[in-house]
Design an enzyme around this catalytic site. Structure first.
Site, PDB file in Angstrom:
ATOM      1  N   GLU A  87       0.841  -1.202   0.000  1.00 45.72           N
ATOM      2  CA  GLU A  87       0.000   0.000   0.000  1.00 45.72           C
ATOM      3  C   GLU A  87       0.869   1.242   0.000  1.00 45.72           C
ATOM      4  OE1 GLU A  87      -3.693   0.008   1.922  1.00 45.72           O
ATOM      5  OE2 GLU A  87      -3.503  -2.035   2.680  1.00 45.72           O
TER       6      GLU A  87
HETATM    7  C1  LIG Z   1      -5.578 -10.132   7.524  1.00 45.28           C
HETATM    8  C2  LIG Z   1      -4.504  -9.077   7.431  1.00 45.28           C
HETATM    9  C3  LIG Z   1      -4.449  -8.258   6.321  1.00 45.28           C
HETATM   10  C4  LIG Z   1      -3.452  -7.293   6.215  1.00 45.28           C
HETATM   11  N1  LIG Z   1      -3.362  -6.565   5.063  1.00 45.28           N
HETATM   12  C5  LIG Z   1      -2.295  -5.763   4.883  1.00 45.28           C
HETATM   13  C6  LIG Z   1      -2.041  -5.210   3.602  1.00 45.28           C
HETATM   14  O1  LIG Z   1      -2.747  -5.507   2.633  1.00 45.28           O
HETATM   15  N2  LIG Z   1      -0.985  -4.368   3.464  1.00 45.28           N
HETATM   16  C7  LIG Z   1      -0.153  -4.074   4.521  1.00 45.28           C
HETATM   17  O2  LIG Z   1       0.802  -3.310   4.340  1.00 45.28           O
HETATM   18  N3  LIG Z   1      -0.358  -4.627   5.747  1.00 45.28           N
HETATM   19  C8  LIG Z   1      -1.389  -5.475   5.931  1.00 45.28           C
HETATM   20  N4  LIG Z   1      -1.556  -6.104   7.132  1.00 45.28           N
HETATM   21  C9  LIG Z   1      -0.682  -5.716   8.256  1.00 45.28           C
HETATM   22  C10 LIG Z   1       0.704  -6.359   8.199  1.00 45.28           C
HETATM   23  O3  LIG Z   1       0.589  -7.725   7.927  1.00 45.28           O
HETATM   24  C11 LIG Z   1       1.383  -6.152   9.555  1.00 45.28           C
HETATM   25  O4  LIG Z   1       1.409  -4.768   9.855  1.00 45.28           O
HETATM   26  C12 LIG Z   1       2.824  -6.651   9.614  1.00 45.28           C
HETATM   27  O5  LIG Z   1       3.012  -7.862   8.921  1.00 45.28           O
HETATM   28  C13 LIG Z   1       3.206  -6.804  11.079  1.00 45.28           C
HETATM   29  O6  LIG Z   1       4.547  -7.207  11.241  1.00 45.28           O
HETATM   30  P1  LIG Z   1       5.165  -7.246  12.703  1.00 45.28           P
HETATM   31  O7  LIG Z   1       6.555  -7.725  12.605  1.00 45.28           O
HETATM   32  O8  LIG Z   1       4.917  -5.950  13.370  1.00 45.28           O
HETATM   33  O9  LIG Z   1       4.273  -8.299  13.521  1.00 45.28           O
HETATM   34  P2  LIG Z   1       4.047  -9.872  13.305  1.00 45.28           P
HETATM   35  O10 LIG Z   1       4.001 -10.196  11.868  1.00 45.28           O
HETATM   36  O11 LIG Z   1       2.878 -10.225  14.121  1.00 45.28           O
HETATM   37  O12 LIG Z   1       5.367 -10.520  13.906  1.00 45.28           O
HETATM   38  C14 LIG Z   1       5.510 -10.809  15.271  1.00 45.28           C
HETATM   39  C15 LIG Z   1       6.004 -12.238  15.420  1.00 45.28           C
HETATM   40  O13 LIG Z   1       6.092 -12.524  16.814  1.00 45.28           O
HETATM   41  C16 LIG Z   1       5.691 -13.847  17.028  1.00 45.28           C
HETATM   42  N5  LIG Z   1       5.290 -13.967  18.435  1.00 45.28           N
HETATM   43  C17 LIG Z   1       4.181 -13.494  19.040  1.00 45.28           C
HETATM   44  N6  LIG Z   1       4.182 -13.795  20.348  1.00 45.28           N
HETATM   45  C18 LIG Z   1       5.329 -14.458  20.584  1.00 45.28           C
HETATM   46  C19 LIG Z   1       5.904 -15.044  21.747  1.00 45.28           C
HETATM   47  N7  LIG Z   1       5.287 -14.985  22.933  1.00 45.28           N
HETATM   48  N8  LIG Z   1       7.089 -15.680  21.629  1.00 45.28           N
HETATM   49  C20 LIG Z   1       7.726 -15.756  20.441  1.00 45.28           C
HETATM   50  N9  LIG Z   1       7.228 -15.211  19.311  1.00 45.28           N
HETATM   51  C21 LIG Z   1       6.042 -14.572  19.383  1.00 45.28           C
HETATM   52  C22 LIG Z   1       4.565 -14.067  16.057  1.00 45.28           C
HETATM   53  O14 LIG Z   1       4.396 -15.436  15.775  1.00 45.28           O
HETATM   54  C23 LIG Z   1       5.066 -13.282  14.841  1.00 45.28           C
HETATM   55  O15 LIG Z   1       5.776 -14.098  13.945  1.00 45.28           O
HETATM   56  C24 LIG Z   1      -2.517  -7.117   7.254  1.00 45.28           C
HETATM   57  C25 LIG Z   1      -2.558  -7.950   8.362  1.00 45.28           C
HETATM   58  C26 LIG Z   1      -3.530  -8.940   8.451  1.00 45.28           C
HETATM   59  C27 LIG Z   1      -3.517  -9.882   9.613  1.00 45.28           C
END
Ligand SMILES: Cc1cc2nc3c(=O)[nH]c(=O)nc-3n(C[C@H](O)[C@H](O)[C@H](O)COP(=O)(O)OP(=O)(O)OC[C@H]3O[C@@H](n4cnc5c(N)ncnc54)[C@H](O)[C@@H]3O)c2cc1C
Ligand SMILES: *[C@@H]1O[C@H](CO)[C@@H](O)[C@H](O)[C@H]1NC(C)=O
Length: 499
Positions: A87
């Site tokens: 996006e």
């Molecule tokens: C259905 C959906 C649609 C989306 N659509 C879009 C889109 O079209 N475009 C866009 O830009 N964004 C979109 N997003 C948002 C985007 O996916 C997220 O903002 C981004 O991937 C988040 O990354 P992160 O590293 O912050 O978190 P996460 O991807 O959640 O990474 C955190 C990691 O920590 C791990 N974890 C959690 N708790 C623990 C624990 N206690 N011990 C060890 N590990 C743990 C989890 O398993 C995970 O792998 C969407 C999200 C979803 C769910």
């Protein structure tokens, strides 16, 4: 064979020396634990590596990296259960995710620009058939005008956030009240404009912090749908491959510093270091820990902090919103929906706001697959996560039969209902900025507590909720840690405080 020249010998020596220097630095550097291998955790690890901090482990609860970016096989094609669009494309600045996804770095994902311009031609009545195009167009134009006026208004509000209001309050100020009671068509256009992006209704969402939205303002208005057999998650593997040992052929990560299936349950922090306990009872010790688990996880009791996080930290975490966005894929034996230019997206205007509202067909992405995607959010997501998939399938098919009364709509043969909310490692899809949280409070969500650092999309300075937000937050949070570990600049100034 020609004897090597002195220059070559010198070069080899230099490389060897450089390698030893690097190893020595690594051994002397701090030890770091990264919790979570989603986009932000993987990005933080890369930044630490670049700064010479290579003595780290990444503890990931699931059996894979990528987190909320996750492909799966459905009806013979590869679909995205989580993030699907890059996006913010074609703007002044280059979206770093687009640079990878459409870049020269060898990835070149299969993507499709989403064209929402024809929705007025594709808005279906609850009792069947299409609305008059002109009528829908008028409502959409009005919605755009109100948005624009809302952006202007947002720009005049005091930076402290004291004057912030919900998007719905702004709509009322503009005499625009799709929040109802109103006609199904008004509601579905409003839903498409707001809930389909933020996964929460205008009643909840902060005006000041979402209009205009930095993602589109900075990176451009276009969004590109990823439909690639390698999955959107390949951007995460791409970043990981830059510093984690990876198998050339399979692409699998073989680096011993990545520990999959490792659930963190307790983080103890002291003036001298941290100790992280896993579900299996194993304890990892380090100088610092970076927590990348989602906002939803931080709001739950999955990870216990010892001592408890201070209330200046806890309250903003609890006050911010973890929204829920559910992408339901359905497979049909035959096609009954229209195809051709301008038909990709279609709306279902129900008297029940948010009831199977936004549909997408995949003639371009997955030709011949007869797969449809319908998206629901918020309360509908919660309801649907808690009922059997067979009921959801029956509801969706009933909606389609009403929308297409003249057509022979067969039963769906397969359904995919991701359950991000129920999953204890996510507890929702992405953060949404609610009214009642000001900039300063938001910035506290990222602020470190002693030796505990925080990263993830919910800590992104400008792009919370997005993949690029997660990626950039990993870099930013790593930089905060690096400042402390290497330059002894450990006092973190909370950005929003200047207001
Ligand atoms: C259905 C959906 C649609 C989306 N659509 C879009 C889109 O079209 N475009 C866009 O830009 N964004 C979109 N997003 C948002 C985007 O996916 C997220 O903002 C981004 O991937 C988040 O990354 P992160 O590293 O912050 O978190 P996460 O991807 O959640 O990474 C955190 C990691 O920590 C791990 N974890 C959690 N708790 C623990 C624990 N206690 N011990 C060890 N590990 C743990 C989890 O398993 C995970 O792998 C969407 C999200 C979803 C769910
Ligand atoms: C994607 O990359 C291709 C090939 O380099 C280029 O022609 C195209 O303009 C890029 N698309 C966008 C939207 O940047």
């Amino acid at each position: 064979m020609k004897p090597p020249s002195t220059a070559v010998v010198a070069l080899v020596l230099l490389v060897v020396v450089a390698q030893y220097a690097f190893l020595a630095a690594a051994a002397a550097g701090p030890k770091v634990i990264i919790v979570g291998a989603g986009m932000s955790g993987i990005s933080a690890g890369k930044r630490l590596s670049e700064a010479g901090i290579t003595d780290f482990v990444i503890l990931e609860a699931t059996d894979r990296i990528g987190g909320r970016i996750h492909k799966t096989k459905f009806a013979g094609v590869s679909v995205e259960m989580g993030a699907n669009w890059v996006e913010g494309v074609n703007g002044d600045e280059m979206n770093p995710i687009w640079a990878m996804a459409n870049g020269t770095g060898g990835l070149s994902l299969r993507t499709f620009r989403s064209d929402f311009d024809h929705l007025s031609k594709n808005t279906y009545k609850q009792e069947g058939g299409l609305y008059d195009e002109k009528l829908v167009e008028k409502i959409m134009e009005r919605t755009d005008e109100v948005e624009e006026s809302g952006s202007k208004l947002a720009g005049t509000l005091h930076h402290s956030g004291q004057q912030d209001m919900s998007v719905m309050a702004m709509q009322r100020l503009n005499d625009h009240m799709p929040c109802g009671p109103s006609a199904p068509m008004d509601m579905v256009v409003d839903y498409f404009q707001h809930d389909f992006e933020f996964a929460e209704p205008p009643r909840v969402t902060s005006l000041q912090n979402t209009q205009p939205l930095p993602t589109f303002n900075d990176f451009g208005d276009d969004v590109f749908f990823v439909a690639d057999p390698r999955g959107f998650e390949s951007v995460v593997y791409h970043v990981a491959g830059q510093y984690l040992r990876t198998d050339r052929n399979s692409g699998a990560i073989r680096d011993p510093r990545l520990k999959l299936n490792t659930v963190v349950r307790e983080i103890s922090y002291f003036p001298s270091g941290v100790a992280v306990r896993t579900e299996g009872g194993k304890v990892y010790r380090a100088d610092y820990v970076v927590v990348s688990a989602s906002l939803g996880v931080l709001q739950s009791d999955l990870i216990r902090f010892k001592p408890q996080l201070p209330s200046w930290k806890i309250v903003p975490i609890y006050q911010f919103d973890m929204a829920i966005y559910t992408k339901i894929f359905l497979k049909f034996p035959t096609r009954f929906w229209p195809e051709g230019p301008g038909t990709e997206f279609f709306l279902h205007a129900s008297e029940r706001r948010g009831y199977y509202p936004v549909w997408q067909q995949f003639e371009k992405q997955y030709p011949g697959s007869n797969v449809l995607l319908v998206t629901v959010t918020d309360d509908e997501s919660r309801r649907i996560e808690q009922q059997p998939d067979s009921e959801t399938m029956a509801e969706a098919v009933e909606v389609l039969r009403k929308m297409f009364p003249g057509k022979d709509v067969p039963d769906a043969t397969q359904i995919l209902v991701p359950r991000w909310w129920s999953n204890r490692f996510f507890k929702g899809s992405f953060s949404n900025w609610p009214i009642g949280v000001n900039r300063y409070e938001y910035d506290l969500i990222r602020a470190p507590v002693g030796r505990v650092y925080f990263t993830g999309e919910h800590t992104s300075e400008k792009y919370n909720g997005y993949v690029h937000g997660a990626y950039l937050s990993g870099i930013d949070s790593a930089d905060i840690l690096i400042n402390c570990a290497k330059k002894k600049m450990c006092k973190y100034n909370v950005k929003g405080k200047q207001y």
